[in-house]
Design a protein around this motif. Structure first.
Motif, PDB file in Angstrom:
ATOM      1  N   ALA A 165       0.726  -1.268   0.223  1.00 30.41           N
ATOM      2  CA  ALA A 165       0.087  -0.043  -0.001  1.00 30.41           C
ATOM      3  C   ALA A 165       0.543   1.409   0.143  1.00 30.41           C
ATOM      4  CB  ALA A 165      -0.882   0.026   1.034  1.00 30.41           C
ATOM      5  N   ILE A 166       0.366   2.205  -0.837  1.00 30.96           N
ATOM      6  CA  ILE A 166       1.282   3.578  -0.579  1.00 30.96           C
ATOM      7  C   ILE A 166       0.520   4.421   0.162  1.00 30.96           C
ATOM      8  CG2 ILE A 166       1.753   5.716  -1.968  1.00 30.96           C
ATOM      9  CD1 ILE A 166       2.465   3.830  -4.378  1.00 30.96           C
ATOM     10  N   THR A 212      -4.204  -5.212  -4.120  1.00 32.60           N
ATOM     11  CA  THR A 212      -4.898  -6.408  -3.910  1.00 32.60           C
ATOM     12  C   THR A 212      -5.845  -6.610  -5.424  1.00 32.60           C
ATOM     13  OG1 THR A 212      -6.366  -5.007  -2.870  1.00 32.60           O
ATOM     14  CG2 THR A 212      -4.926  -6.438  -1.410  1.00 32.60           C
ATOM     15  N   GLU A 213      -6.268  -7.873  -5.340  1.00 32.59           N
ATOM     16  CA  GLU A 213      -7.335  -8.114  -6.640  1.00 32.59           C
ATOM     17  C   GLU A 213      -8.586  -7.491  -6.386  1.00 32.59           C
ATOM     18  OE1 GLU A 213      -7.028  -9.792  -9.373  1.00 32.59           O
ATOM     19  OE2 GLU A 213      -5.124 -11.209  -8.925  1.00 32.59           O
ATOM     20  N   THR A 255      -7.913  -0.144  -5.481  1.00 34.26           N
ATOM     21  CA  THR A 255      -6.882  -0.912  -5.827  1.00 34.26           C
ATOM     22  C   THR A 255      -5.784  -0.599  -7.020  1.00 34.26           C
ATOM     23  OG1 THR A 255      -7.869  -2.206  -7.555  1.00 34.26           O
ATOM     24  CG2 THR A 255      -8.060  -3.008  -4.984  1.00 34.26           C
ATOM     25  N   PHE A 256      -4.792  -0.975  -6.992  1.00 38.98           N
ATOM     26  CA  PHE A 256      -3.847  -0.442  -8.319  1.00 38.98           C
ATOM     27  C   PHE A 256      -4.535  -1.020  -9.448  1.00 38.98           C
ATOM     28  CE2 PHE A 256      -0.471  -0.364  -4.924  1.00 38.98           C
ATOM     29  CZ  PHE A 256       0.308   0.760  -5.289  1.00 38.98           C
ATOM     30  N   VAL A 263      -0.379  -6.339  -8.329  1.00 40.77           N
ATOM     31  CA  VAL A 263      -0.928  -7.279  -7.049  1.00 40.77           C
ATOM     32  C   VAL A 263       0.432  -7.856  -6.353  1.00 40.77           C
ATOM     33  CG1 VAL A 263      -2.186  -8.969  -6.163  1.00 40.77           C
ATOM     34  CG2 VAL A 263      -3.015  -7.575  -8.069  1.00 40.77           C
ATOM     35  N   GLY A 264       0.535  -7.406  -5.045  1.00 40.67           N
ATOM     36  CA  GLY A 264       1.944  -8.034  -4.449  1.00 40.67           C
ATOM     37  C   GLY A 264       2.090  -7.449  -3.108  1.00 40.67           C
ATOM     38  N   GLY A 265       2.907  -8.035  -2.287  1.00 41.12           N
ATOM     39  CA  GLY A 265       3.230  -7.856  -0.999  1.00 41.12           C
ATOM     40  C   GLY A 265       3.952  -8.772  -0.342  1.00 41.12           C
ATOM     41  N   ALA A 266       3.898  -9.110   1.083  1.00 40.07           N
ATOM     42  CA  ALA A 266       4.784  -9.756   1.829  1.00 40.07           C
ATOM     43  C   ALA A 266       3.955 -11.281   2.144  1.00 40.07           C
ATOM     44  CB  ALA A 266       5.463  -9.112   2.945  1.00 40.07           C
ATOM     45  N   TYR A 267       4.581 -12.221   1.833  1.00 43.17           N
ATOM     46  CA  TYR A 267       4.280 -13.437   2.264  1.00 43.17           C
ATOM     47  C   TYR A 267       4.617 -14.043   3.491  1.00 43.17           C
ATOM     48  CZ  TYR A 267       1.556 -13.758  -2.124  1.00 43.17           C
ATOM     49  OH  TYR A 267       0.651 -13.707  -3.368  1.00 43.17           O
ATOM     50  N   ARG A 268       4.111 -13.996   4.679  1.00 36.91           N
ATOM     51  CA  ARG A 268       4.795 -14.266   5.983  1.00 36.91           C
ATOM     52  C   ARG A 268       4.589 -15.919   6.318  1.00 36.91           C
ATOM     53  NH1 ARG A 268       3.865  -9.116   6.251  1.00 36.91           N
ATOM     54  NH2 ARG A 268       5.800  -8.002   6.937  1.00 36.91           N
ATOM     55  N   GLY A 269       5.671 -16.551   6.721  1.00 38.52           N
ATOM     56  CA  GLY A 269       5.614 -18.077   7.111  1.00 38.52           C
ATOM     57  C   GLY A 269       6.428 -18.297   8.267  1.00 38.52           C
TER      58      GLY A 269
END
Length: 320
Positions: free
Chosen positions: A129-130, A225-226, A237-238, A246-252
């Motif tokens: 997000a901006i 996001t979608e 959304t963009f 569409v993107g970001g951080a995947y945390r695991g």
């Protein structure tokens, strides 16, 4: 040496006991003491917050306390480089993030390779997000793009470190829009937002979660996001704005190399069980996160998919 039928039975019984008192017993007994959950970032960031969301659910399922421990440094690389030196019995787990663990080794020697990280589950996705201060002159994303296009490099945008999801997003954003911003790395998303709110930088290439947390102190211009994020229903959304991002951080969660397969599977199952809990899902959604389920068996394909998706940006950033 002659083995009688009775003796052979004893040998077979002994062999079966050995086979069933190794990894299977380790799984049955696990855990036998508190779990240490290492977070490679400062308290208050997304990794810390979501670990604390998980904590009570994991404790209930495992019957042991889960102790959260922060080890910040180098955008997570300090802790990830130490992961495989920790005891490999499942009692120490560590937060991991894609794209960080793909980008960092591709850019320079950070003390680990992507393949060194033994992930057991990816449990959520934090959309890009901006964000700008509430009193920013940029009312819309187009306002920001126009300024950054006409004044290359004049706009400073903070983010969580170098070669991280925020850094990647800033590069992708520039490629897609032609806007040129100056990316300023911080030790995490929380310190970056502190700088935004303090007027030290013009905005942040951040996450939906930081927008929710900051409330009316910031203006979110777009989310990656979608569909619109439930916690930020008024933010476009963009994609809506004609920008294909569409993107970001995947945390695991990962474990040290050498952790028995049965324990890795047990931890993967536990995190999946937490993800399925309606109360956990509610907390995550209200805070701006999106729950995803990528269990142990699907992780290799997921990592390769993400590596391919980031290839162009990595090359653009000077990596290999």
């Amino acid at each position: 040496m002659t083995i009688t039928r009775r003796g052979l039975g004893a040998v077979l019984t002994s062999a079966m006991l050995v086979a069933t008192t190794g990894p299977l017993m380790a799984q049955a007994d696990f855990p036998t003491r508190p779990i240490t959950y290492v977070i490679p970032f400062n308290p208050g960031g997304e990794s810390d917050v979501t670990a604390r969301f998980q904590q009570p659910f994991m404790e209930e399922i495992l019957g042991q306390s889960v102790v959260i421990q922060s080890r910040p440094g180098a955008g997570g690389a300090t802790a990830w480089a130490q992961l495989n030196s920790l005891e490999a019995d499942g009692h120490t787990i560590m937060n991991t993030i894609v794209p960080h663990t793909i980008l960092q080794p591709a850019m320079k020697d950070v003390g680990y390779q992507t393949a060194d990280i033994e992930n057991v589950y990816f449990f959520h996705y934090t959309p890009d997000a901006i964000l700008v201060p509430a009193d920013s002159p940029f009312q819309t994303l187009q306002d920001l793009i126009d300024f950054a296009t006409e004044n290359p490099g004049a706009l400073t945008m903070g983010g969580s470190g170098t070669n991280t999801a925020n850094h990647l997003a800033s590069v992708i954003f520039g490629d897609l829009t032609g806007a040129t911003v100056t990316y300023v790395p911080f030790s995490g998303s929380a310190p970056a937002m502190t700088a935004v709110l303090g007027g030290q930088i013009g905005g942040a290439m951040s996450y939906t979660t930081q927008a929710v947390k900051a409330g009316d102190q910031v203006r979110a211009l777009a989310v990656a996001t979608e569909e619109r994020v439930p916690a930020l229903p008024d933010v476009p959304t963009f994609l809506e704005l004609g920008i294909d991002h569409v993107g970001g951080a995947y945390r695991g969660v990962a474990v040290p190399a050498g952790t028995p397969d049965e324990i890795k599977q047990r931890l993967s199952d536990v995190i999946g069980e937490v993800n399925a809990d309606p109360e956990f899902q509610r907390q995550m959604t209200e805070a701006g996160y999106q729950v995803v389920d990528i269990p142990l068996g699907e992780i290799p394909a997921f990592i390769e998919n993400r590596r391919a998706a980031y290839a162009t940006a990595i090359e653009r950033m000077g990596g290999s």
